[in-house]
Design a protein around this motif. Structure first.
Motif: not given
Ligand SMILES: Cc1cc2nc3c(=O)[nH]c(=O)nc-3n(C[C@H](O)[C@H](O)[C@H](O)COP(=O)(O)OP(=O)(O)OC[C@H]3O[C@@H](n4cnc5c(N)ncnc54)[C@H](O)[C@@H]3O)c2cc1C
Length: 352
Positions: A91-92, A94-96, A108, A115-116, A118-119, A122-123
């Motif tokens: 997750f980190q 991916k910018g989280i 998060p 947040t999770i 959308q991450c 998005g992936e």
């Protein structure tokens, strides 16, 4: 008619994570995820009271397995390959930003499950995972080349590999059975105890931080905080005890005697509770007569029998090309991020 390398059935944490991993490992392969509802990751959204307890800061695989009433033996190898540290790094990467709370639960930093979601979505978009929502699957057929998925609308989809990540849905268990697997009876886990005769109900809301709980006549024991509620008992020690004893309590119709040692150590009790406790402080007995769902997190224990799965790959030992990940398996953890860790770990291995 459509051909895919992998079809994933179920758009929850395990299914999405597996699809992402499969696409990452095989960028040119067609990976299609079929979800029966109109939304992906619905449980992630409501998880952890809307904050999503992603994992737990328990980094020793052996110790980590001790938080799983079912699946502890089988998860040891998988946790060496993809454990909480890997989840955090994933997750980190991916910018989280994640944060660890005092009790080890990891969320998060935004305190929002969105947040999770959308991450992950998005992936999926970035890696070109194909997603079909509102998919009504009629039957799954094993073919020489792999599998044929017959949709209700009449279309057929072909794939070399198939992953079932349908959580605790009865349809998923049914397909697993049709493909040769046995299912351990699905039962609720993570619940609180109803004690209609409890003399402590008027103290509802008061917690004792260190208690030892024991189900009389069994070896089920837990130590930790207990919360007195208007219907009985809740709190971490109770929820954990419910998980370990879930099949036993089901068998007993959720009727059992709960022995509470209110002071197994030296932690003092709240004054009002101390005053009220007339009986033996070290062996107070309460009659459990039912359960209440723990709304913050609940899971199903039971599911696909674990010795039918190769835990290096999550492939079926019975039906080649068939994989499983997440809650569909007879694996469940106590509260604290362990259930999502199971989804990430088994999803990662299945997609690899
Ligand atoms: C209220 C609540 C809060 C929770 N909070 C936490 C938490 O904070 N931390 C934690 O670790 N765990 C938590 N859990 C547990 C966690 O949510 C689950 O363990 C996890 O979601 C399991 O992931 P999964 O992908 O295996 O299954 P699921 O998330 O259940 O996903 C299965 C997916 O398959 C789909 N599906 C089912 N049948 C079909 C079909 N026939 N065709 C196509 N698709 C189908 C479903 O619609 C669903 O999208 C919580 C659970 C609940 C109920």
């Amino acid at each position: 008619m459509s051909n895919c390398y992998l079809i994933v059935i179920g758009g929850g944490a395990a299914g999405i994570f597996a699809a992402l991993r499969a696409k990452k490992c095989n960028p040119d392969a067609r990976v299609l995820l079929l979800e029966k509802t109109a939304v992906l990751l619905a449980k992630v959204r409501i998880s952890g009271g809307g904050r999503c307890n992603v994992t737990h800061s328990c980094f020793d695989p052996k110790e980590l397995t001790s938080h799983y009433p079912r699946g502890n033996k089988e998860l040891l190898g998988p946790f060496h390959r993809f454990g909480p540290k890997d989840t955090i790094e994933w997750f980190q990467g991916k910018g989280i930003t994640l944060k660890t709370e005092k009790d080890g639960r990891i969320f998060p930093a935004t305190d929002s499950s969105e947040t999770i979601i959308q991450c992950l979505l998005g992936e999926a978009k970035r890696l070109n995972v194909e997603i079909g929502l509102r998919q009504k699957i009629q039957t799954i057929e094993k073919t020489e080349e792999g599998f044929c998925i017959h949709l209700k609308e009449g279309e057929s989809l072909h794939c070399k590999k198939l992953l079932l990540a349908t959580g605790s849905s009865s349809q998923g268990y049914e397909w697993a059975k049709q493909l040769g697997h046995t299912i351990q009876k699905p039962l609720p886990s993570l619940f609180t105890f109803n004690v209609p005769t409890s003399p402590l109900k008027e103290l509802s809301g008061i917690s004792a931080t260190d208690c030892e709980l024991h189900l009389k006549g069994t070896s089920f024991r837990q130590r930790g905080p207990v919360l007195i509620t208007h219907f009985g008992f809740s709190g971490p020690a109770v929820i954990k005890l419910s998980a370990w004893a879930a099949p036993y309590l089901f068998e007993k119709g959720y009727k059992a005697d709960l022995i509470i040692n209110w002071m197994p150590g030296s932690t003092p009790l709240p004054k009002r509770l101390m005053k009220k406790l007339k009986q033996d402080l070290h062996a107070d007995c309460f009659r459990i007569e039912g359960k209440t769902t723990h709304r913050e997190e609940f899971v199903t224990c039971g599911g696909v029998t674990l010795n039918e799965i190769n835990f290096k790959t999550m492939e079926s030992k019975i039906c080649p090309g068939l994989y499983f990940a997440g809650e569909i398996l007879n694996i469940d953890g106590v509260t604290g991020g362990f259930n999502f860790q199971n989804a990430w770990t088994t999803g990662f291995l299945a997609g690899s």
